[in-house]
Design an enzyme around this catalytic site. Structure first.
Site, short mmCIF file in Angstrom:
data_model
loop_
_atom_site.label_atom_id
_atom_site.label_comp_id
_atom_site.label_asym_id
_atom_site.label_seq_id
_atom_site.Cartn_x
_atom_site.Cartn_y
_atom_site.Cartn_z
N ALA A 100 17.67 2.04 -3.71
CA ALA A 100 17.32 2.72 -4.96
C ALA A 100 16.30 1.90 -5.74
O ALA A 100 16.48 1.63 -6.91
CB ALA A 100 18.58 2.95 -5.79
N GLY B 284 12.40 4.27 -3.32
CA GLY B 284 13.48 5.23 -3.11
C GLY B 284 13.73 6.12 -4.32
O GLY B 284 13.77 7.36 -4.17
N PHE C 100 2.61 5.75 -0.04
CA PHE C 100 1.34 5.21 -0.52
C PHE C 100 1.22 5.21 -2.04
O PHE C 100 0.17 4.86 -2.57
CB PHE C 100 0.17 6.02 0.05
CG PHE C 100 0.00 5.85 1.54
CD1 PHE C 100 -0.62 4.71 2.05
CD2 PHE C 100 0.46 6.80 2.42
CE1 PHE C 100 -0.77 4.54 3.43
CE2 PHE C 100 0.31 6.64 3.80
CZ PHE C 100 -0.30 5.51 4.30
N GLU D 48 2.33 1.83 -8.26
CA GLU D 48 3.16 1.72 -9.45
C GLU D 48 2.35 2.09 -10.68
O GLU D 48 1.15 1.83 -10.75
CB GLU D 48 3.70 0.29 -9.58
CG GLU D 48 4.90 0.09 -8.70
CD GLU D 48 5.40 -1.34 -8.73
OE1 GLU D 48 5.42 -1.95 -9.80
OE2 GLU D 48 5.75 -1.84 -7.66
N LYS E 273 -0.15 1.93 7.11
CA LYS E 273 0.26 1.49 5.78
C LYS E 273 -0.23 0.07 5.51
O LYS E 273 -0.80 -0.21 4.45
CB LYS E 273 1.79 1.57 5.66
CG LYS E 273 2.37 1.04 4.36
CD LYS E 273 1.85 1.81 3.15
CE LYS E 273 2.03 1.06 1.86
NZ LYS E 273 3.24 1.22 1.17
N ALA F 55 -4.42 -3.47 3.11
CA ALA F 55 -5.37 -4.55 3.39
C ALA F 55 -6.79 -4.14 2.97
O ALA F 55 -7.53 -4.93 2.38
CB ALA F 55 -5.33 -4.89 4.88
N CYS G 122 3.02 -5.48 -2.93
CA CYS G 122 2.58 -5.03 -1.60
C CYS G 122 1.41 -5.80 -1.00
O CYS G 122 1.46 -6.19 0.17
CB CYS G 122 2.19 -3.56 -1.66
SG CYS G 122 3.57 -2.51 -2.07
#
Ligand code: UDX
Length: 473
Positions: free
Chosen positions: A10, A14, A159, A162, A217, A222, A273
């Site tokens: 979560a 998620g 993808f 935030e 991904k 990258a 990421c």
């Protein structure tokens, strides 16, 4: 059939992703489970565990209707047809591949848990970012018992970024679904395509083989990070040559083959990421003996560190080669605007360097102060900083940016919050120690105007504007 979805994990991926699926597919029942009861309690409360514009509303609309948050992982596994695996895959901190490879222990543990509690066949979807060929390991775990229960493993990397998670989930550039190119694999792929088709146009749903999906991904992140490191190298050259990095970025980005996005020079990229995924890519390349390829991608991370070091050196040089005892205010601590997340935020590295220079650090941020407090606590436990007791605490956290800037020698913009563009810099300048410095690590302020107010202004990749006579010569 196939209408019962379980999401294990979560977190940032998620929670929002399942809220969107629940909103778009009211005939599906979506349950999100997690081992952390506090996190689940937060998802069930009015204070969600993450800040994301539009998320509160989405959760309010769906929670208790067809979206549920629970700690009952085993019951969840038994009841569902489709499982999204959204557990975290941090960089390994121990053993072989430490600092580079993904730590897959949570992922593997989840696969074993699914195997143990499943009583019917299921589709298992990798949503966490995983190294290429992880699906094979998951398949091997899941299919190791001959009890008639079959699992189909799909790869469906997320993808979304935030701060714009809900917008990205609602209107994705593409949805990628990788499957084994067998009859069973393709059938499972169709089940997931049907879910996304509820709101994503068919032409944006890309179906590929499972390895392409996993690898895409890592490569997408990258490439994005590479653009930032590329423009950041040019910012260093611009500072030497009086070229202006924003102008260069506009000129280069207007070439349709390059495109204008992700060319903002900055103190460097952060977030959970980019660094993790590139290092993972580098590690994978090395394990296949592709050292030149690994070196190439590793340089993207190296330049990111270089850019942060360069920023501190600029500050040090501008402020007469000493920061000791000076009060430096960090405008922003989140790794980007519109989030309270500070993972890998360049502000952490900058704060650490400032403390090592024995500066006093004042931190303000509209969302990230709780995380900043945790980050600073861990910096203080690992940094050898001698407290200058006479000047009080070395670190303070202040909500109001005006108050934070009082009696500071410098302001450094760490996060591109819209709020910082609209502040009254005259008022801020008047409350600061003089000479007052402004280091804009995001190039978001009106530099000329700030200079006219009285600041000595140091943007990224642009000629500084100072009131020092010798600088003007
Ligand atoms: C990224 C990817 O964009 C997303 O597709 C993936 O799923 C997860 O990783 P995220 O980490 O949320 O998303 O943030 P992103 O918007 O990509 O920004 C990453 C960092 O780069 C931030 O620190 C940001 O401030 C910085 N950045 C971005 C720049 O310095 N310059 C730019 O031009 C763009």
């Amino acid at each position: 059939m196939n209408k019962n979805i379980l999401c294990i994990g979560a977190g940032y991926v998620g929670g929002p992703t399942m809220a969107m699926i629940a909103a778009k597919c009211p005939d599906y029942r979506v349950t999100v489970v997690d081992v952390n009861p506090a996190r689940i309690a937060a998802w069930n409360s009015d204070h969600l565990p993450i800040y994301e514009p539009g998320l509160d509303e989405l959760v309010r609309k769906t929670r208790g209707r067809n979206l549920f948050f629970s700690t009952e992982i085993e019951a969840g596994i038994r009841a569902c047809d489709i499982i999204f695996v959204c557990v975290n895959t941090p960089t390994k901190t121990f053993g072989s591949g430490a600092g580079m490879a993904s730590n897959l222990q949570y992922c593997e543990k989840t696969a074993r848990q699914i195997l143990e509690h499943a009583e019917t066949s299921k589709i298992v979807i990798e949503k966490s970012t995983l190294p290429v060929r992880t699906a094979l390991a998951i398949e091997r775990i899941l299919n190791c018992q001959d009890n008639g229960i079959c699992f189909d493993v799909l790869s469906n990397p997320e993808f979304m970024a935030e701060g714009s998670a809900i917008k990205d989930l609602e209107n994705p550039d593409r949805v990628l679904i990788g499957a084994r190119q067998t009859e069973r694999g393709r059938k499972a792929q169709t089940v997931l395509v049907d879910i996304y088709s509820r709101w994503v146009p068919q032409e944006r749903i890309l179906t590929t083989n499972i390895w392409s999906s996993e690898l895409s991904k890592l490569v997408a992140n990258a490439f994005l990070a590479q653009r930032i490191s590329s423009i950041n190298t040019i910012s260093a050259l611009c500072e030497k040559t009086d070229a202006n990095v924003s102008e260069v970025a506009s000129a280069v980005g207007m070439d349709g083959r390059v495109g204008p996005k992700f060319l903002n020079a900055s103190i460097g990229f952060g977030g959970s990421c980019f660094k993790k995924d590139i290092l993972n890519l580098v590690y994978i390349c090395r394990t296949y003996g592709l050292d030149d390829v690994a070196d190439y991608w590793e340089s993207v991370v190296r330049i990111n560190d270089y850019q942060q070091k360069r920023f501190i050196l600029t500050m040090l040089k501008a402020m007469f080669n000493t920061l000791a005892g000076k009060r430096i205010c960090l405008f922003g601590f989140a790794f980007k605007a519109n989030t309270g997340d500070t993972r890998e935020s360049p502000a952490i590295a900058i704060a650490r360097c400032l403390l090592e220079e024995h500066a006093e650090v004042v931190i303000t941020d509209p969302q990230a102060l709780p995380n900043a407090r945790l980050d600073l606590a861990s910096i203080m436990s690992t940094t050898d900083v001698t407290l200058s007791q006479s000047r009080g605490s070395l670190i303070s956290f202040i909500d109001d940016p005006y108050e934070a800037a009082v009696s500071c020698d410098a302001i450094t913009v760490m996060t591109e919050w819209e709020l910082y563009r609209t502040l009254n810099y005259e008022r801020i300048y008047n409350a600061m120690n003089k000479p007052a410095f402004l280091f804009d690590g995001r190039n978001i302020l009106d530099h000329r105007r700030c200079y006219e107010i009285g600041f000595n202004v140091y943007p990224i990749g642009k000629t500084p504007m100072t009131h020092f006579i010798d600088d003007a010569e």
